[in-house]
Design an enzyme around this catalytic site. Structure first.
Site, PDB file in Angstrom:
ATOM      1  N   SER A 124       0.837  -1.206   0.000  1.00 14.86           N
ATOM      2  CA  SER A 124       0.000   0.000   0.000  1.00 14.86           C
ATOM      3  C   SER A 124       0.870   1.254   0.000  1.00 14.86           C
ATOM      4  O   SER A 124       1.973   1.256   0.567  1.00 14.86           O
ATOM      5  CB  SER A 124      -0.858  -0.011   1.264  1.00 14.86           C
ATOM      6  OG  SER A 124      -1.492   1.228   1.462  1.00 14.86           O
ATOM      7  N   TYR A 149      -2.020  -0.776  10.808  1.00 14.56           N
ATOM      8  CA  TYR A 149      -2.251  -1.367   9.476  1.00 14.56           C
ATOM      9  C   TYR A 149      -1.061  -1.077   8.559  1.00 14.56           C
ATOM     10  O   TYR A 149      -0.527  -1.976   7.902  1.00 14.56           O
ATOM     11  CB  TYR A 149      -3.553  -0.807   8.868  1.00 14.56           C
ATOM     12  CG  TYR A 149      -3.679  -1.099   7.386  1.00 14.56           C
ATOM     13  CD1 TYR A 149      -4.017  -2.370   6.945  1.00 14.56           C
ATOM     14  CD2 TYR A 149      -3.415  -0.112   6.431  1.00 14.56           C
ATOM     15  CE1 TYR A 149      -4.097  -2.651   5.586  1.00 14.56           C
ATOM     16  CE2 TYR A 149      -3.489  -0.391   5.087  1.00 14.56           C
ATOM     17  CZ  TYR A 149      -3.829  -1.657   4.666  1.00 14.56           C
ATOM     18  OH  TYR A 149      -3.898  -1.941   3.318  1.00 14.56           O
ATOM     19  N   LYS A 153       1.971  -3.642   6.634  1.00 10.58           N
ATOM     20  CA  LYS A 153       2.402  -3.662   5.229  1.00 10.58           C
ATOM     21  C   LYS A 153       3.918  -3.451   5.155  1.00 10.58           C
ATOM     22  O   LYS A 153       4.608  -4.116   4.384  1.00 10.58           O
ATOM     23  CB  LYS A 153       1.670  -2.572   4.428  1.00 10.58           C
ATOM     24  CG  LYS A 153       0.179  -2.781   4.322  1.00 10.58           C
ATOM     25  CD  LYS A 153      -0.148  -4.017   3.520  1.00 10.58           C
ATOM     26  CE  LYS A 153      -1.635  -4.290   3.469  1.00 10.58           C
ATOM     27  NZ  LYS A 153      -1.974  -5.600   2.888  1.00 10.58           N
TER      28      LYS A 153
HETATM   29  P1  NAD Z   1     -11.083  -6.961   1.173  1.00  7.77           P
HETATM   30  O1  NAD Z   1     -11.319  -6.907   2.630  1.00  7.77           O
HETATM   31  O2  NAD Z   1     -12.229  -6.752   0.258  1.00  7.77           O
HETATM   32  O3  NAD Z   1     -10.367  -8.346   0.788  1.00  7.77           O
HETATM   33  C1  NAD Z   1      -9.523  -9.031   1.693  1.00  7.77           C
HETATM   34  C2  NAD Z   1     -10.018 -10.453   1.787  1.00  7.77           C
HETATM   35  O4  NAD Z   1      -9.182 -11.187   2.677  1.00  7.77           O
HETATM   36  C3  NAD Z   1     -11.452 -10.584   2.298  1.00  7.77           C
HETATM   37  O5  NAD Z   1     -12.186 -11.380   1.394  1.00  7.77           O
HETATM   38  C4  NAD Z   1     -11.296 -11.289   3.650  1.00  7.77           C
HETATM   39  O6  NAD Z   1     -12.405 -12.119   3.931  1.00  7.77           O
HETATM   40  C5  NAD Z   1     -10.012 -12.068   3.426  1.00  7.77           C
HETATM   41  N1  NAD Z   1      -9.258 -12.413   4.644  1.00  7.77           N
HETATM   42  C6  NAD Z   1      -8.863 -11.600   5.654  1.00  7.77           C
HETATM   43  N2  NAD Z   1      -8.181 -12.303   6.571  1.00  7.77           N
HETATM   44  C7  NAD Z   1      -8.120 -13.590   6.121  1.00  7.77           C
HETATM   45  C8  NAD Z   1      -7.540 -14.774   6.605  1.00  7.77           C
HETATM   46  N3  NAD Z   1      -6.880 -14.815   7.774  1.00  7.77           N
HETATM   47  N4  NAD Z   1      -7.662 -15.916   5.885  1.00  7.77           N
HETATM   48  C9  NAD Z   1      -8.339 -15.909   4.707  1.00  7.77           C
HETATM   49  N5  NAD Z   1      -8.913 -14.817   4.189  1.00  7.77           N
HETATM   50  C10 NAD Z   1      -8.801 -13.658   4.894  1.00  7.77           C
HETATM   51  O7  NAD Z   1      -9.906  -5.924   0.850  1.00  7.77           O
HETATM   52  P2  NAD Z   1      -9.364  -5.369  -0.553  1.00  7.77           P
HETATM   53  O8  NAD Z   1      -9.726  -3.941  -0.643  1.00  7.77           O
HETATM   54  O9  NAD Z   1      -9.735  -6.300  -1.638  1.00  7.77           O
HETATM   55  O10 NAD Z   1      -7.821  -5.446  -0.256  1.00  7.77           O
HETATM   56  C11 NAD Z   1      -7.023  -6.549  -0.667  1.00  7.77           C
HETATM   57  C12 NAD Z   1      -5.608  -6.343  -0.169  1.00  7.77           C
HETATM   58  O11 NAD Z   1      -5.113  -5.122  -0.708  1.00  7.77           O
HETATM   59  C13 NAD Z   1      -5.490  -6.207   1.351  1.00  7.77           C
HETATM   60  O12 NAD Z   1      -4.298  -6.841   1.764  1.00  7.77           O
HETATM   61  C14 NAD Z   1      -5.388  -4.725   1.563  1.00  7.77           C
HETATM   62  O13 NAD Z   1      -4.684  -4.409   2.746  1.00  7.77           O
HETATM   63  C15 NAD Z   1      -4.627  -4.294   0.336  1.00  7.77           C
HETATM   64  N6  NAD Z   1      -4.841  -2.876  -0.026  1.00  7.77           N
HETATM   65  C16 NAD Z   1      -6.115  -2.429  -0.164  1.00  7.77           C
HETATM   66  C17 NAD Z   1      -6.320  -1.086  -0.484  1.00  7.77           C
HETATM   67  C18 NAD Z   1      -7.716  -0.534  -0.590  1.00  7.77           C
HETATM   68  O14 NAD Z   1      -7.872   0.680  -0.462  1.00  7.77           O
HETATM   69  N7  NAD Z   1      -8.745  -1.341  -0.821  1.00  7.77           N
HETATM   70  C19 NAD Z   1      -5.224  -0.241  -0.687  1.00  7.77           C
HETATM   71  C20 NAD Z   1      -3.935  -0.754  -0.552  1.00  7.77           C
HETATM   72  C21 NAD Z   1      -3.759  -2.100  -0.215  1.00  7.77           C
HETATM   73  C1  WQD Z   2      -9.592   9.705   0.670  1.00  6.99           C
HETATM   74  C2  WQD Z   2      -9.802  11.211   0.881  1.00  6.99           C
HETATM   75  C3  WQD Z   2     -10.156  11.827   3.166  1.00  6.99           C
HETATM   76  C4  WQD Z   2     -13.962   9.699   3.611  1.00  6.99           C
HETATM   77  C5  WQD Z   2      -6.958   4.731   2.804  1.00  6.99           C
HETATM   78  C6  WQD Z   2      -5.866   4.076   3.602  1.00  6.99           C
HETATM   79  C7  WQD Z   2      -4.748   3.642   2.686  1.00  6.99           C
HETATM   80  C8  WQD Z   2      -5.298   2.765   1.551  1.00  6.99           C
HETATM   81  C9  WQD Z   2      -6.444   3.417   0.846  1.00  6.99           C
HETATM   82  C10 WQD Z   2      -5.183   0.476   2.246  1.00  6.99           C
HETATM   83  C11 WQD Z   2      -9.080  11.770   2.098  1.00  6.99           C
HETATM   84  C12 WQD Z   2     -11.388  12.101   2.352  1.00  6.99           C
HETATM   85  C13 WQD Z   2     -12.788  10.224   3.113  1.00  6.99           C
HETATM   86  C14 WQD Z   2     -15.024  10.585   3.934  1.00  6.99           C
HETATM   87  C15 WQD Z   2     -13.663  12.428   3.215  1.00  6.99           C
HETATM   88  N1  WQD Z   2      -5.840   1.527   2.064  1.00  6.99           N
HETATM   89  N2  WQD Z   2     -12.641  11.565   2.916  1.00  6.99           N
HETATM   90  N3  WQD Z   2     -14.834  11.908   3.705  1.00  6.99           N
HETATM   91  O1  WQD Z   2      -7.249   7.722   3.638  1.00  6.99           O
HETATM   92  O2  WQD Z   2      -6.369   8.166   1.284  1.00  6.99           O
HETATM   93  O3  WQD Z   2      -6.409   5.877   2.162  1.00  6.99           O
HETATM   94  O4  WQD Z   2      -7.425   3.819   1.794  1.00  6.99           O
HETATM   95  O5  WQD Z   2      -4.008   0.286   2.126  1.00  6.99           O
HETATM   96  O6  WQD Z   2      -3.841   2.943   3.467  1.00  6.99           O
HETATM   97  O7  WQD Z   2      -5.359   5.003   4.546  1.00  6.99           O
HETATM   98  O8  WQD Z   2      -8.527   6.930   1.584  1.00  6.99           O
HETATM   99  O9  WQD Z   2     -10.867   6.932   0.855  1.00  6.99           O
HETATM  100  O10 WQD Z   2     -10.376   7.063   3.330  1.00  6.99           O
HETATM  101  O11 WQD Z   2      -9.861   9.023   1.886  1.00  6.99           O
HETATM  102  O12 WQD Z   2     -13.548  13.643   3.029  1.00  6.99           O
HETATM  103  O13 WQD Z   2     -16.083  10.157   4.398  1.00  6.99           O
HETATM  104  O14 WQD Z   2     -11.199  11.416   1.127  1.00  6.99           O
HETATM  105  O15 WQD Z   2      -9.959  12.828   4.125  1.00  6.99           O
HETATM  106  O16 WQD Z   2      -8.659  13.077   1.763  1.00  6.99           O
HETATM  107  P1  WQD Z   2      -7.096   7.294   2.241  1.00  6.99           P
HETATM  108  P2  WQD Z   2      -9.988   7.424   1.940  1.00  6.99           P
END
Ligand code: NAD
Ligand code: WQD
Length: 336
Positions: A124, A149, A153
């Site tokens: 991330s 979190y 990562k």
């Molecule tokens: P998500 O929660 O939709 O998907 C994660 C999945 O992992 C879920 O289906 C959950 O049931 C499963 N899971 C969690 N713990 C588990 C375990 N112990 N065993 C088996 N399954 C398990 O999340 P996502 O948005 O699809 O994110 C996928 C990956 O990408 C995550 O590692 C997340 O941290 C990373 N990521 C997400 C974002 C984002 O903003 N969505 C941004 C950067 C990184």
């Molecule tokens: C985006 C912008 C908020 C909600 C997060 C995690 C990051 C990654 C992606 C996993 C910001 C603003 C948000 C709301 C708002 N996840 N906002 N009202 O914080 O950039 O990133 O998700 O790895 O690690 O931190 O994403 O979508 O929460 O926010 O004004 O109700 O929207 O302040 O500027 P963020 P976000």
């Protein structure tokens, strides 16, 4: 060739499963459904016309994972499974360290036992912490994370890198996602947050569909063009395509490589709200609220390395992101 996807009943994994199946790979999935539904995988199968063996297991459970490796004999693993809510990780740090680290350690041990040498990890942009200057390149300083979190990562990047260093036959690809949004253009799969969404786009779509009264815009006094926070939103279908390219890379290289996956363009909260209204014709009432603790003013990627090395770049527009998010939300107002 089978690719094992952990956590692919979830948002990003399900879109990647579709992209991999369309690219000709066989996909097997393991998920414990702690934040997802098996319905997502059924829909991936329906979209692609391909079977995706689905195992319900905790990825930290080595005995269960050993059986899954024996049955699926994967050529590579893409590790999506983990908890991802930043705020919850502050309140429940042990839950995050335990799940995100244990799943990864068990998985890497099972891979070693099974002789599987290709590992792609969902990292991330959060690993850049608060110190680096935008746009972030893969060489920007990491660490200084602002929540547990983010630290998971950061730590997993170190762990996987160490494993690749110790085994010259190993390939590790660390993908640093920026802000994934949007949904498959069919409207059949998308993001399905439980409870009140933490992230901006699902909050917007839930306001638009009438589940929430208005959006709170967290701060309008940042040092950005309109004062609201700027992020690098990337369409989840582009992100999924990035995984196919990363897999091709992992299959033909060894060592550790890191890639930013974003668009390289910053979009403010109000720009996204207005783009959503223009793309869908639906109004999104909002109020200006205080800043959310821990938020940075501006986060966006330099994605030139992914373009140069993987031949990948994001193609979809902010309008696509909004239109596709809305199609998913309005066709599935209560999720799966
Ligand atoms: P998500 O929660 O939709 O998907 C994660 C999945 O992992 C879920 O289906 C959950 O049931 C499963 N899971 C969690 N713990 C588990 C375990 N112990 N065993 C088996 N399954 C398990 O999340 P996502 O948005 O699809 O994110 C996928 C990956 O990408 C995550 O590692 C997340 O941290 C990373 N990521 C997400 C974002 C984002 O903003 N969505 C941004 C950067 C990184
Ligand atoms: C985006 C912008 C908020 C909600 C997060 C995690 C990051 C990654 C992606 C996993 C910001 C603003 C948000 C709301 C708002 N996840 N906002 N009202 O914080 O950039 O990133 O998700 O790895 O690690 O931190 O994403 O979508 O929460 O926010 O004004 O109700 O929207 O302040 O500027 P963020 P976000």
């Amino acid at each position: 060739m089978t690719i094992l996807l952990t956590g692919a009943a979830g948002y990003i994994g399900s879109h990647t499963a579709v992209a991999l199946a369309e690219a000709g790979y066989d996909v097997a999935i393991v998920d414990d459904f702690s934040n997802s539904s098996p319905e997502a995988v059924r829909r991936c199968e329906a979209l692609t016309g391909k079977k995706m063996p689905l195992y319900e297991a905790d990825v930290a459970d080595k005995a269960a994972m050993a059986r899954i490796f024996a049955e699926t004999k994967p050529a590579a693993v893409i590790h999506f499974a983990g908890h991802k809510a930043v705020g919850e990780s502050v309140a429940k740090p042990l839950k995050y360290y335990r799940n995100n680290l244990d799943t990864t350690l068990s998985l890497l041990e099972c891979m070693a036992d099974a002789g599987c040498k290709r590992f792609i990890f969902s990292s991330s942009a959060t690993v850049y912490g608060a110190k680096a200057a935008v746009p972030y390149t893969e060489e920007s300083e990491t660490g200084g994370c602002t929540n547990p979190y983010g630290w998971t990562k950061f730590m997993i990047e170190q762990i996987a890198g160490g494993v690749a260093k110790a085994d010259p036959a190993m390939s590790v690809v660390l993908l640093r996602y920026f802000n994934p949004v949007g949904a498959h253009p069919s409207g059949r799969i998308g993001e399905n947050p439980s409870g009140i969404p933490n992230n901006l786009m699902p909050y917007i779509t839930q306001v638009a569909v009438g589940r929430l009264p208005h959006l709170n815009v967290f701060g309008d006094d940042y040092d950005t063009p309109d004062g609201t926070g700027v992020r690098d939103y990337i369409h989840v279908v582009d992100l999924a395509a990035g995984h196919v390219k990363a897999l091709e890379y992992a299959l033909s290289h060894t060592g550790t490589e890191v890639f930013n996956l974003g668009t390289g363009h910053g979009v403010s909260v109000l720009e996204l709200v207005h783009a959503f209204e223009a793309a869908t014709g639906v109004k999104v009432p909002y109020v200006i609220a205080p800043r959310r603790p821990g938020d940075l003013a501006s986060v966006y990627a330099d994605c030139s390395k992914a373009k140069r090395v993987l031949g990948w770049k994001a193609e979809k527009t902010v309008q696509d992101m909004c239109a596709d998010s809305w199609r998913w939300q309005s066709n599935n107002p209560n999720g799966y």
